[in-house]
Design an enzyme around this catalytic site. Structure first.
Site, PDB file in Angstrom:
ATOM      1  N   ASP A   1       0.846  -1.196   0.000  1.00 35.21           N
ATOM      2  CA  ASP A   1       0.000   0.000   0.000  1.00 35.21           C
ATOM      3  C   ASP A   1       0.880   1.244   0.000  1.00 35.21           C
ATOM      4  OD1 ASP A   1       0.748  -0.639   2.755  1.00 35.21           O
ATOM      5  OD2 ASP A   1      -0.526   1.058   3.309  1.00 35.21           O
TER       6      ASP A   1
ATOM      7  N   GLU B   1       0.174  -0.684   5.793  1.00 36.21           N
ATOM      8  CA  GLU B   1       1.209  -0.113   6.646  1.00 36.21           C
ATOM      9  C   GLU B   1       1.089   1.412   6.717  1.00 36.21           C
ATOM     10  OE1 GLU B   1       4.914   1.677   7.954  1.00 36.21           O
ATOM     11  OE2 GLU B   1       4.001   1.905   5.974  1.00 36.21           O
TER      12      GLU B   1
END
Length: 451
Positions: free
Chosen positions: A93, A155
């Site tokens: 991500d 994250e």
């Protein structure tokens, strides 16, 4: 099993780099932003793409998993008899792009300029994903260690479900060495191992002085307004030198590195004439001392603001805490400070948003020796330094708790010009190749350690 020499691994990485770059660019084109309010179908697509890459390097067990949050990917290959297992971590991500006007090119269409590849997530952390893939491709079917690849999917959004995932799949993720590819190097041409990271405490403080807004002419003077009260409260967080003034926060010694002031000014983009705050060596102020920032304020905008005293105002604060301190203890200390220093009897309300523990790594032992040897070889004799990071990766403390016997190596692809999280994030292409070579050499050297 064929044992690969150092030169064979170097040659294999160089042979694979065009395909690795093409796959990196394909990943960057997927806007995998896990933040609320964004289209999370792109995060799903990104996870599928990562899973396909892991299948392509011959991992027989590849799964997309989740525990209420965004999808992570786990790929596994058992260790040969007597060989250790290595866990390779990265995340797929990315941060939101922010102000598009500040980007020189489309953030999700990678572009090369002057030896750097530009795009959101190209460095943080899709290059980390591809460094793992590159190292595995270099070995082909002759992988000398067991491998678990764990690629997280949220994250940047705070890793809210990560601890649940780690506990759910703890047995699948067990390893002798853990490589967390989400940091950086000291400089171009100078590799590093990250051995300390600050923790984080984020929260909100609101002051209220009135039940509702009132006429500033009729009541201004004896009655305070909330913005001035909030400003004075915020100012109390630092002394006149800019040191954090909250009592009881820990400071610790830092690595014996010199951070040249002019280099730091340039990297930070400081406006000419602005002074540093705080005292002590720069690396201590950055890595091993607390820092407090105000990230935002809720108040009426200047455009159209009425002549009225503001009844309440709210700020978001962020505290970076030194390795060795406790996030909860720091939050309690900041809360006590804010309540004690409320000006003029203003009502203070404090709300916690996030706690993240700091991390300190004792980088001694055979796995760290193997890493330093691999880095020195990949950077043609330049020995890695141990460095801290002012930012936070709180889940490293979770890895330490759940896998206490594993050696944790924090590595990465970033350099001082990367601008991770900012506009025009980039990756130094030649350094990225060295990172890939270093990881392949690391796996080879770790294979000689006992499981």
């Amino acid at each position: 099993m064929t044992v690969r020499t150092e030169e064979e691994l170097r040659a294999a990485i160089r042979r694979e780099m065009p395909g690795v770059r093409a796959d990196l660019e394909a990943l960057v084109r997927i806007p995998s932003i896990a933040f609320a309010g964004f289209d999370h179908s792109h995060v799903e697509r990104s996870a599928e793409a990562v899973a396909e890459l892991l299948r392509g390097v011959g991992l027989p067990d590849v799964r997309i998993v989740r525990k209420g949050g965004q999808p992570a990917v786990i790929g596994r290959r058992p260790a040969p008899a007597g060989a250790p297992t290595v866990l390779l971590y990265a995340h797929h991500d990315v941060q939101p792009v922010g102000d598009l006007q500040q980007w020189k090119s489309d953030p999700f269409e990678p572009v090369e300029r002057d030896g750097r590849l530009y795009g959101r997530g190209v460095s943080d952390d899709k290059a980390g994903v591809m460094a793992h893939v590159a190292a595995l491709r270099a070995f082909g079917d002759d992988l000398p260690v067991g491998v678990v690849v764990f690629i997280e999917g949220e994250e940047e959004y705070g890793s809210e479900s990560l601890e649940d995932l780690l506990r759910e799949y703890r047995d699948d993720l067990a390893a002798d060495v853990i490589v967390i590819a989400d940091s950086g190097n000291w400089d171009i041409g100078q590799p590093a191992l990250t051995t300390g990271l600050r923790g984080i405490v984020n929260g909100f403080v609101e002051v209220q002085v009135l039940r509702n807004a009132v006429h500033s002419g009729q009541f201004g003077g004896p009655v305070p307004d909330a913005l001035i009260a909030l400003s004075r409260l915020i100012a109390s967080l630092h002394d006149d030198d800019g040191n954090v003034a909250v009592e009881g926060l820990l400071s610790t010694p830092s690595a014996p590195l010199d951070y040249p002031e002019e280099r730091f000014r340039e990297e930070a983009g400081m406006v000419e004439g602005v002074q540093f705050i705080g005292t002590g060596r720069l690396v201590e102020r950055l890595w091993t001392r607390p820092a407090i920032s105000i990230l935002g304020i809720d108040a009426p905008p200047t455009s159209g603001a009425p002549n009225a005293l503001i009844p309440r105002a709210k700020a978001k604060f962020s505290v970076r805490i030194a390795p060795g301190d406790s996030a909860q203890r720091v939050y309690d200390a900041v809360t006590e400070h804010l309540r004690r220093n409320a000006p003029w009897g203003a009502r203070v309300t404090i709300e916690l948003e996030q706690l993240g523990e700091p991390c300190s790594i004792d980088a001694t032992g055979p796995a760290y020796d193997a890493a330093r040897e691999a880095f020195t070889a990949a950077w043609d004799g330049a020995q890695p330094v141990d460095m801290g990071i002012g930012g936070s990766i709180p889940f490293i403390a979770t890895f330490q708790e759940l896998f206490p016997k594993a050696a944790i190596l924090v590595t990465g692809v970033e350099d001082p010009d990367t601008i991770a999280h900012g506009p025009n994030e980039s990756l130094h292409i030649a350094e990225f190749e060295r990172v890939c070579i270093a990881e392949a050499l690391l796996l080879s050297k770790v294979s000689r350690l006992s499981a």
